[in-house]
Write an enzyme that holds these catalytic residues in place. Structure first.
Site, PDB file in Angstrom:
ATOM      1  N   ASP A   1       0.849  -1.258   0.034  1.00  0.00           N
ATOM      2  CA  ASP A   1       0.174   0.043   0.009  1.00  0.00           C
ATOM      3  C   ASP A   1       0.755   1.243  -0.014  1.00  0.00           C
ATOM      4  O   ASP A   1       1.808   1.341   0.897  1.00  0.00           O
ATOM      5  CB  ASP A   1      -0.908  -0.019   1.398  1.00  0.00           C
ATOM      6  CG  ASP A   1      -2.446  -0.193   1.164  1.00  0.00           C
ATOM      7  OD1 ASP A   1      -2.728  -0.242  -0.165  1.00  0.00           O
ATOM      8  OD2 ASP A   1      -2.798  -0.801   2.091  1.00  0.00           O
TER       9      ASP A   1
ATOM     10  N   GLU B   1      -5.028   4.255  -3.039  1.00  0.00           N
ATOM     11  CA  GLU B   1      -6.395   4.568  -2.977  1.00  0.00           C
ATOM     12  C   GLU B   1      -6.986   5.779  -3.754  1.00  0.00           C
ATOM     13  O   GLU B   1      -6.122   6.657  -3.781  1.00  0.00           O
ATOM     14  CB  GLU B   1      -6.666   5.096  -1.171  1.00  0.00           C
ATOM     15  CG  GLU B   1      -6.612   4.019  -0.201  1.00  0.00           C
ATOM     16  CD  GLU B   1      -6.951   4.315   0.866  1.00  0.00           C
ATOM     17  OE1 GLU B   1      -7.763   5.166   1.125  1.00  0.00           O
ATOM     18  OE2 GLU B   1      -6.647   3.316   1.677  1.00  0.00           O
TER      19      GLU B   1
ATOM     20  N   GLU C   1     -14.058  -1.496  -1.877  1.00  0.00           N
ATOM     21  CA  GLU C   1     -14.295  -1.913  -0.387  1.00  0.00           C
ATOM     22  C   GLU C   1     -15.632  -1.221  -0.215  1.00  0.00           C
ATOM     23  O   GLU C   1     -16.111  -0.035  -0.368  1.00  0.00           O
ATOM     24  CB  GLU C   1     -13.131  -1.265   0.471  1.00  0.00           C
ATOM     25  CG  GLU C   1     -13.389  -1.401   1.968  1.00  0.00           C
ATOM     26  CD  GLU C   1     -12.326  -1.246   2.801  1.00  0.00           C
ATOM     27  OE1 GLU C   1     -11.138  -0.759   2.308  1.00  0.00           O
ATOM     28  OE2 GLU C   1     -12.506  -1.078   4.115  1.00  0.00           O
TER      29      GLU C   1
HETATM   30  O1  KIV Z   1      -4.784  -1.751   4.078  1.00  0.00           O
HETATM   31  C1  KIV Z   1      -5.645  -2.949   3.819  1.00  0.00           C
HETATM   32  O2  KIV Z   1      -5.450  -3.796   4.372  1.00  0.00           O
HETATM   33  C2  KIV Z   1      -6.555  -2.770   2.794  1.00  0.00           C
HETATM   34  C3  KIV Z   1      -7.540  -3.955   2.685  1.00  0.00           C
HETATM   35  C4  KIV Z   1      -8.553  -3.480   3.903  1.00  0.00           C
HETATM   36  C5  KIV Z   1      -8.148  -4.105   1.443  1.00  0.00           C
HETATM   37  O3  KIV Z   1      -6.465  -1.890   2.065  1.00  0.00           O
END
Ligand code: KIV
Length: 269
Positions: free
Chosen positions: A90, A122, A185
């Site tokens: 992420d 995101e 989500e």
């Molecule tokens: O940060 C995360 O683990 C996520 C999931 C909830 C999809 O984005």
């Protein structure tokens, strides 16, 4: 092939083929080496080093405090622990939101320092230029639409996103910009089904019903490792926390009773 030979890594082409064949994609979060190893052994296709680690590992109430260095620290362990899965890291707040150049620099750092195979960002339509720049630079991008946890305050909480037009526009724009996959989500199932029907790239759902091409959950939720609130969309497959409390209590009792350490755990002359 002997068991010591490394397994072939899943690639974005494999994930695309899975959608074409109607084969469901499994994705779970991982934040450390042993978890990556066990998820890999269980055949999970995509390991997500999610910024959810801010909540389930660091104990914060949102993902906002997570830094790029935290993601690098955890991402590197997960990549090292897995041989087969596609590892996605992420982009933490605010690195996806500071414009194309900042996001590109942050994503390149994640790829270089962790050895991951792609990043998750995101946003959808608002991120089109950024997604295109990352993809141009050779960085596979999964776009995260619907409920975007980094925008929890702007969205007014962790609430289901029911604006079908917005979700569809975000998802299709992200695909056009070059995203290899779109994660949805907390979106009603009919919206997620329509997005999945319209997109040619695989969709991954969390709280988005059964019609997505794949599903993701937070591993700590699935295994019952953390205490506290569980969202409606979680199915718990084990109660590891309870087992761990019982094991540690037993250890303490054995210690108090003089049963531990015994002969078997003791060095003799
Ligand atoms: O940060 C995360 O683990 C996520 C999931 C909830 C999809 O984005």
């Amino acid at each position: 092939m002997t068991s010591s030979q490394p397994k072939r890594r899943i690639t974005i082409r494999d994930l695309q083929k899975m959608k074409t064949r109607g084969q469901r994609i499994t994705m779970l979060t991982a934040y450390d080496f042993p978890t990556a190893q066990l998820l890999d052994e269980a055949g999970v296709d995509v390991l997500l080093v999610g910024d959810s680690l801010g909540m389930v590992v660091q104990g914060h109430s949102t993902t906002i405090p997570v830094t790029l260095n935290h993601m690098i620290y955890h991402g590197e362990m997960v990549t090292r622990g897995s041989q087969r899965a596609f590892v996605l890291v992420d982009l933490p707040f605010p690195h996806g939101q500071l414009g194309v150049q900042d996001t590109l620099r942050a994503a390149a750092k994640l790829m270089k320092k962790t050895g991951c195979h792609g990043v998750k960002l995101e946003g959808g339509a608002a991120q089109a230029d950024t997604i295109a720049a990352l993809v141009d630079a050779g960085i596979p991008v999964m776009a995260h639409v619907g409920l975007r946890p980094q925008s929890v305050h702007a969205l007014g909480g962790y609430v289901v996103q029911r604006n079908a037009e917005r979700v569809l526009h975000d998802a299709t724009t992200a695909q056009q910009a070059g995203a290899f996959s779109v994660l949805m989500e907390c979106v009603p199932d009919a919206i997620a089904a329509e997005v999945t029907r319209q997109l040619t790239v695989p969709t991954i759902g969390i709280g988005a019903g059964p019609h997505c091409d794949g599903q993701v959950l937070v591993t700590n939720d699935l295994l019952g490792w953390n205490s506290g609130y569980l969202p409606k969309f979680v199915r718990q497959y084990a109660q590891l926390r309870q087992m761990a409390v019982e094991a540690v209590t037993q250890f303490k009792n054995d210690l108090q009773n003089g049963d531990f350490p015994g002969q078997a755990e003791t060095f003799q002359e």
